[in-house]
Design an enzyme around this catalytic site. Structure first.
Site, mmCIF file in Angstrom:
data_model
loop_
_atom_site.group_PDB
_atom_site.id
_atom_site.type_symbol
_atom_site.label_atom_id
_atom_site.label_comp_id
_atom_site.label_asym_id
_atom_site.label_seq_id
_atom_site.Cartn_x
_atom_site.Cartn_y
_atom_site.Cartn_z
ATOM 1 N N GLU A 36 0.777 -1.214 -0.031
ATOM 2 C CA GLU A 36 0.167 -0.105 -0.097
ATOM 3 C C GLU A 36 0.923 1.022 -0.026
ATOM 4 O OE1 GLU A 36 -2.570 0.533 3.407
ATOM 5 O OE2 GLU A 36 -3.473 2.190 2.653
ATOM 6 N N LYS B 282 4.722 1.183 8.783
ATOM 7 C CA LYS B 282 5.076 2.196 8.077
ATOM 8 C C LYS B 282 4.516 3.400 8.829
ATOM 9 C CE LYS B 282 3.713 0.314 3.624
ATOM 10 N NZ LYS B 282 2.443 -0.114 3.707
ATOM 11 N N ARG C 224 5.827 -12.654 9.892
ATOM 12 C CA ARG C 224 6.432 -11.584 9.306
ATOM 13 C C ARG C 224 7.694 -11.511 9.987
ATOM 14 N NH1 ARG C 224 3.281 -7.214 10.000
ATOM 15 N NH2 ARG C 224 5.165 -5.707 10.607
#
Ligand code: ATP
Ligand code: MG
Length: 558
Positions: free
Chosen positions: A34, A272, A262
């Protein structure tokens, strides 16, 4: 170890799919960021995994921007992400996609669901929807708007699209099962109203699809075979499959979602949103501050693409969460630079040395190895004369026990040059040492002098004063205090006030000719990279990492 054993669990799934012909042996992955910030190390893992699989199986990998939320996204981020993926060494060729290019398709698919009686417009507020959703132990409650007619739903959804309603006034929901044990299946929201301009579609839309609706459709449209994501989406998989089932694929090759753990690195912020806070609050100089765990940051810090790819390869792909030590990342860059980086001399925190018996107008050259561990890198010449710099920490006026470096009346060898002896310490009015007066054993020159083999305990790096290059050295510590509790809680208060230390150093003359991005080992000081802030005659260097391999030590200790 044979090839089979080194395969990760995702590759084993792909092998099986290829055996059964599930996708006719097609392998098609994607990396779907994104564009709401710069990529970080965690994304590097996902990039290496997705593009790596594409390569390994001679398949395809798309770079797809998942740009379905205009309120947080920006073209600056799109550009930075492309730069970072390319820098890591991966190519999407002509496979660059934007979810926003599918907005019409998403909309049509939503209409189709409404017509099938599988989606409805709901007037409940966000808060009410949450209340009605129930909990793990309690089933949800149906919305009073759940049984609107198809015609009414079609009309209301169109009005949503046409901008008749304010943000949050209405949503489109899937009609699945409010009693499902999986909360994600309790009539999840598919579309919401956001009156915001989109970086690609401008003001064409004021309704935007939710990730759980858009993402599986993006995969299905692009005919992705293996949609790899992180573990937190495991509970969303039934919804992913529901959306994909409702999509008509011409050959019935529905993409499958596969989750992996992850990447977490101890003491590093890996989100982010949080990284953006650091930038916005001015706690770092920008997204590419060399302390940041962003790809842009670690690039500027001096990490190489090879070292990052190697790191991602070695941490492996697992199904269970774990945390990697930063020392492991550091050992990967040391290993990469060890034989590649020339070894130069730079004094990070200089103190002047004057050799009182060395002729005033003499300048000699001495021969230095470019890399003692890699002879192929050859030699270079360094200038040597009466005035030099050594490291302030290499001198002690009152030496502690076992201090084998320079002290009053003591001798050390200057690497590749002479043995010197400290005779006098000069101080300013405040008592700070400004200069050391030393004598030089003129017969001790390395390689050629009669006393060349005379042994002294310490060997120091040094720089010739006359042609030294002024060098700003930026030395880093972890951005978060190492005694902090990961990146949770109030992580802003955990920012390490000593994460950046700047010194005014002196580099050997040869360094003046190098350019941004060139990497070196500075003897005894670590690996450094030339920063883009460098000017002619004024170098700026970032310490990538020190020399001591704490990771190797940790391994020895077990
Ligand atoms: P962030 O919270 O930092 O924004 P995200 O997962 O929301 O992370 P996306 O841009 O949506 O960021 O992620 C693109 C891809 O990168 C996704 O497939 C995601 O699963 C993956 N990814 C993100 N963070 C990590 C991580 N720490 N380790 C491995 N993969 C990650
Ligand atoms: Mg995200």
């Amino acid at each position: 170890m044979d090839q089979e054993n080194t395969k990760n669990f995702i590759e084993l799934i792909i092998d099986k799919d290829n055996e059964t012909g599930k996708y006719g042996e097609r392998v098609h992955t994607r990396f779907p960021p994104e564009p709401n910030g710069y990529l970080h190390l965690g994304h590097a893992k996902s990039i290496c995994l997705n593009f790596g699989i594409g390569k390994k199986y001679k398949g395809l990998t798309n770079l797809r921007f998942d740009d379905t939320n205009p309120s947080k996204e920006d073209v600056e981020y799109v550009e930075s992400i492309k730069r970072d993926v390319a820098w890591l060494g991966f190519s999407w060729e002509d496979r660059l996609y934007f979810a926003s290019d599918y907005f019409d398709i998403f909309y049509k698919q939503a209409l189709k669901l409404i017509k099938k009686g599988k989606a409805y417009v709901d007037d409940l507020t966000g808060e009410q929807i949450r209340e009605y959703r129930g909990t793990f132990s309690q089933p949800g409650k149906e919305s009073p708007y759940r049984n609107r007619s198809i015609e009414e739903n079609l009309r209301l959804f169109e009005e949503m699209k046409d901008g008749k309603y304010a943000d949050g006034e209405k949503v489109l929901r899937a009609k699945i099962d409010m009693a499902s044990p999986n909360i994600n299946m309790r009539d999840p929201v598919l579309y919401r109203i956001i009156h915001a301009s989109h970086h690609r579609t401008g003001n064409k839309w004021c309704i935007y699809p939710i990730y759980d609706f858009a993402h599986p459709l993006e995969d299905a449209i692009e005919r992705i075979t293996h949609s790899i994501c992180t573990l937190e989406f495991e509970d969303h998989r039934p919804l992913y499959n529901w959306v994909v089932e409702e999509w008509d694929d011409p050959e019935n090759q529905k993409p499958q979602q596969i989750e992996f753990a992850r990447l977490n690195v101890a003491n590093m912020v890996m989100s982010k949103r949080k990284l953006r806070l650091l930038v916005e609050k001015g706690l770092v100089s920008g997204w590419d501050d060399p302390r940041m765990p962003t790809i842009a940051g670690i690039r500027r810090r001096g990490y190489t693409p090879e070292s990052i790819r190697n790191f991602c390869e070695r941490i492996g792909v697992a199904k269970a969460d774990s945390t990697v030590e930063p020392a492991f990342l550091e050992s990967c860059i040391r290993e990469d630079l060890k034989l590649k980086a020339p070894r130069y001399m730079t004094v990070v925190d200089p103190i002047k040395v004057v050799l009182t018996n060395y002729p005033k107008d003499l300048t000699e050259t001495v021969v230095a190895d470019n890399n003692q561990e890699n002879e192929e890198m050859g030699m270079r010449l360094m200038t040597f004369s009466r005035e030099l710099y050594i490291e302030r920490s290499d001198f002690m006026e009152e030496p502690v026990k076992k201090f084998f470096r320079l002290a009053p009346g003591k001798e050390v060898r200057l690497k590749y040059a002479y043995i010197i002896k400290c005779e006098e310490v000069i101080k300013d009015a405040d008592g700070n040492i400004t200069e050391l007066r030393c004598t030089c054993d003129m017969d001790s020159k390395s390689g050629s002098g009669a006393n060349a083999n005379r042994k002294v305990k310490g060997t120091l790096h040094w720089v010739n004063a006359a042609d030294a290059v002024d060098t700003e050295c930026r030395l880093y510590e972890s951005l978060l205090r190492t005694d902090s509790e990961g990146d949770d809680g109030d992580f802003l208060s955990q920012v390490n006030p000593h994460s950046l230390m700047v010194t005014q150093g002196k580099a050997e003359a040869g360094l003046g000719d190098f350019k941004e991005g060139d990497k070196f080992q500075f003897l005894r000081q670590g690996y450094f990279v030339i920063d883009r802030d460098s000017q002619p005659g004024h170098l700026v260097v970032n310490r990538i990492v020190g020399l001591r391999d704490t990771w190797a030590k940790m391994q020895q200790k077990g």
